[in-house]
Design an enzyme around this catalytic site. Structure first.
Site, PDB file in Angstrom:
ATOM      1  CG  HIS A   1      17.092 -25.797  35.536  1.00  0.00           C
ATOM      2  ND1 HIS A   1      15.954 -25.013  35.493  1.00  0.00           N
ATOM      3  CD2 HIS A   1      16.901 -26.662  36.564  1.00  0.00           C
ATOM      4  CE1 HIS A   1      15.118 -25.385  36.448  1.00  0.00           C
ATOM      5  NE2 HIS A   1      15.682 -26.378  37.115  1.00  0.00           N
TER       6      HIS A   1
ATOM      7  CG  LEU B   1      18.319 -24.708  29.719  1.00  0.00           C
ATOM      8  CD1 LEU B   1      17.978 -24.015  28.418  1.00  0.00           C
ATOM      9  CD2 LEU B   1      19.389 -25.754  29.472  1.00  0.00           C
ATOM     10  CG  HIS B   2      21.304 -18.904  30.157  1.00  0.00           C
ATOM     11  ND1 HIS B   2      22.667 -18.905  29.990  1.00  0.00           N
ATOM     12  CD2 HIS B   2      20.785 -19.240  28.953  1.00  0.00           C
ATOM     13  CE1 HIS B   2      22.958 -19.215  28.734  1.00  0.00           C
ATOM     14  NE2 HIS B   2      21.837 -19.435  28.094  1.00  0.00           N
ATOM     15  CG  HIS B   3      16.931 -21.750  33.988  1.00  0.00           C
ATOM     16  ND1 HIS B   3      16.264 -22.862  33.509  1.00  0.00           N
ATOM     17  CD2 HIS B   3      16.755 -20.774  33.078  1.00  0.00           C
ATOM     18  CE1 HIS B   3      15.711 -22.567  32.348  1.00  0.00           C
ATOM     19  NE2 HIS B   3      16.001 -21.311  32.062  1.00  0.00           N
ATOM     20  CD  GLN B   4      23.296 -19.276  36.086  1.00  0.00           C
ATOM     21  OE1 GLN B   4      22.463 -18.446  35.754  1.00  0.00           O
ATOM     22  NE2 GLN B   4      24.208 -19.743  35.236  1.00  0.00           N
TER      23      GLN B   4
END
Length: 672
Positions: free
Chosen positions: A398, A605-608
């Protein structure tokens, strides 16, 4: 309590040599004691990067104000790890001086999923559980929500960078996208912005429809509810799909600006109802829900591990880096883990299962280091291939755009570091959590929208608007720390050119970050070499699909419509004419301008997810089955957000906790 705060902040003001193991070289040798030691070194470039990590502390205005006010005669000294006495600790229970050589379960990673998994599996008193974590325990300052951006550049994160990609992150340092991930007992939940979202029912129903039995919305809902302890949400906590009895606190942020009411009113004007945005029944706008309690961060470690320290069957080892899963090549059965602790290599065996909960970067990396991954990549770095699988070959993320900022002609209505971070606010936060320090980076609301670009036949959003009671300029002005922009790695040239005037004048602002929920573009990761302390190569492939760009532009147009409503015009909201150096050939406010702007400030947003994606037997892209067992390998599972096979309308902390809850039940069922 105030004395403790003063002591902590005084110490913090002198900085700390936070490490970055980015390029650590590891060599194993034998000495006379037949003990293997791990030796590492840092290159000069790393040492210079290490020094740069200090800026977010020495420039922290809260630290300076508190020190000048309460400890003006303090004389600093250059410390080593001066924070050790401030940290939480996880001593081995029962007076043990060393862990066992064998456990029933060995879990790698004490993050959002690993913490809950360790808690649930250790509820069986006849089972022993070892939880390995590369990072350190959290400390008091990580509890302060407003300090979240400061921890992006510390030892509490893996300092990952995406490989250079032309046309994105052009306004960031070295033109590269920064991907910090949590490195702590509690994982990314120790450094994130604490936002609690579950995803839409359609997201999970589509995952189940692809052959992932047990993962429909109604089936995962019970696990979301199991963990949740909802309170202080205006009655939302009493709804039938919420729970008030779990371990993980969820609440509204106690301190808000007037701008959140404008955001919700503007949403209603444009047809977006004010609602619980986690409701399965409707889309809308709502107050942000955070994993906090009385304005204090509740990490996964606090929720699930803190009260378990004395359990004799749960051993938690911080600062212990797993380097390889041990797999019998004849039977393809996992039987243990190699890990490094205090520069010494150890081996631990698992009687039942090895479980990887190291996150969407480290879990696939560990699989590949252990011989499970793409044959070509593994052979190129000299790792024997045990199982040829597309580990890491699918990576969704994201991304957001923080640069659509609206100036206000009203003063004193938006969050500002100058007013939020001072002694009075600090004391109020310690007393009851009700101060500006309880705000998670200024986030006040969440809004889900479906833009005209979407071709989804169902009512599924393609953008999440993260409503900010200010903007990324709130950390500036005279004496400002600039922690947010530095945490994102925005260059001074880009920031000053685009927002220099409102930054210098300290103007009140409003903004919302549009987050692209379902990108068509996806990336991958691969091993750089066989060194377990090297970071993998990560390719985001952001905005390579034209529809992703069009969706961003449509979301910015929607934000402009929100700002034009009477709710925001009461504050005189006016779009800032941001002058991006790389966008001067475009016409301001044209679609081409906004595409250029998004490519300049491209922020993760660090949502890997999906690097160890879940899928049934026969799915050529699947790494684990619907019970999270690695295909073709016995007694090995992956339990974290890397298993999510497709994009979901959610920040990934709450889904990772849910995955840990569900996996615990599946594992318990397996072993009766």
């Amino acid at each position: 309590m105030l004395h403790k705060l003063i002591t902590i902040l005084t110490i913090l003001s002198v900085g700390n040599s936070f490490g970055n193991d980015d390029e650590a070289f590891v060599e194993t040798v034998s000495d006379n004691d037949e003990t293997s030691h791990i030796y590492g070194y840092e290159s000069p470039s790393q040492e210079s990067r290490r020094g740069k990590l200090l800026y977010s502390y020495s420039d922290n205005p809260m630290v300076n104000i508190v020190v000048e006010t309460a400890a003006p005669n303090f004389v600093g000294q250059k410390p080593g790890d001066i924070f050790e006495f401030l940290r939480d600790s996880y001593p081995l229970p029962g007076g043990l001086h060393a862990p066992y050589d064998e456990y029933d379960y060995v879990i790698v990673g004490a993050g959002s999923a690993g913490s809950v998994l360790a808690r649930r599996l250790s509820e069986d008193k006849n089972a022993t559980v070892l939880l390995l974590e590369a990072g350190k325990p959290e400390m008091l300052l990580t509890d302060v929500p407003a300090l979240a951006p400061y921890f992006q550049a510390t030892e509490y994160t893996w300092q990952y960078y995406m490989e250079y990609q032309p046309g994105v992150c052009t306004g960031m340092l070295n033109g590269r996208c920064f991907w910090p991930r949590g490195k702590a007992v509690g994982g990314t939940s120790v450094v994130n912005y604490m936002i609690y979202t579950r995803g839409r029912p359609q997201d999970w129903d589509r995952i189940a429809a692809a052959g992932n039995y047990g993962w429909s919305y109604n089936e995962v809902l019970q696990y979301y509810m199991k963990s949740e302890r909802a309170s202080s949400m205006g009655g939302i906590e009493k709804l039938p799909y919420r729970n008030r009895d779990g371990e993980m606190s969820v609440e509204f942020v106690p301190r808000k600006t007037k701008l959140i009411k404008a955001f919700l009113e503007a949403g209603r004007t444009l047809g977006h109802p004010t609602t619980d945005y986690n409701s399965p029944y409707e889309l809308g706008f709502g107050y942000v829900q955070t994993t906090t309690s009385y304005g204090r961060r509740v990490s996964a470690a606090k929720a699930f591990l803190h009260k378990q320290k004395k359990k004799r069957n749960l051993h938690i080892l911080p600062e212990s880096t797993a380097t390889k899963v041990l797999i019998d090549p004849q039977t393809m059965t996992a039987y243990g883990v190699e890990y490094v602790r205090n520069k010494v290599k150890h081996t631990v065996r698992a009687r039942r299962e090895v479980i990887l909960s190291a996150g969407p970067i480290a879990s696939p990396q560990l699989l590949m280091l252990s011989g499970i991954g793409p044959r070509e990549n593994l052979q190129s770095v000299g790792i024997p291939v045990l199982k040829d699988m597309p580990v890491g070959q699918t990576l969704y993320d994201h991304i957001c755009f923080p640069g659509a900022i609206f100036e206000l002609n009203t003063t004193g209505v938006s969050f500002s570091e100058r007013t939020a971070l001072n002694l009075r606010q600090a004391v109020a936060w310690f007393r009851n959590g009700e101060s500006d320090m309880s705000t998670p980076g200024g986030v006040e609301g969440i809004g889900y929208i479906k833009t005209p670009v979407s071709d989804d036949p169902e009512n599924v959003p393609d953008i999440e608007l993260i409503d900010i009671g200010g903007s990324i300029t709130a950390d500036g002005g005279p004496g400002g720390s600039r922690a947010v922009r530095r945490g994102m790695r925005i260059t001074d040239e880009t920031f000053n050119s685009a927002f220099g005037e409102i930054d210098r004048l300290g103007k009140d602002t409003w903004s919302a970050f549009p987050m692209l929920l379902h990108p068509k573009s996806f990336g991958r990761l691969e091993l750089k070499d066989s060194n377990p302390f090297s970071h993998p190569r990560m390719y985001g492939n952001y905005l390579t699909h034209p529809k992703d760009v069009a969706t961003f532009v449509a979301s910015i147009r929607h934000m402009q419509a929100l700002a034009a409503t009477p709710a925001f015009q009461r504050f005189g909201a006016k779009l800032t004419r941001a002058d991006y150096p790389s966008c001067r050939a475009t016409v301001f406010d044209s679609d081409e301008y906004w595409e250029c702007a998004v490519r300049t400030l491209t922020a993760t947003l660090h949502h890997q997810i999906a690097t160890c994606r879940m899928g049934p037997v026969g799915d050529p892209l699947a790494i684990v089955d619907p019970e999270l067992r690695v295909h073709g390998v016995q007694r090995l599972r992956v339990v974290d957000s890397s298993i999510i096979p497709r994009t979901i309308s959610a920040h990934t902390h709450a889904p990772a906790v849910m995955i840990g809850e569900k996996a615990a039940d599946m594992i318990k069922w397996t072993w009766k």
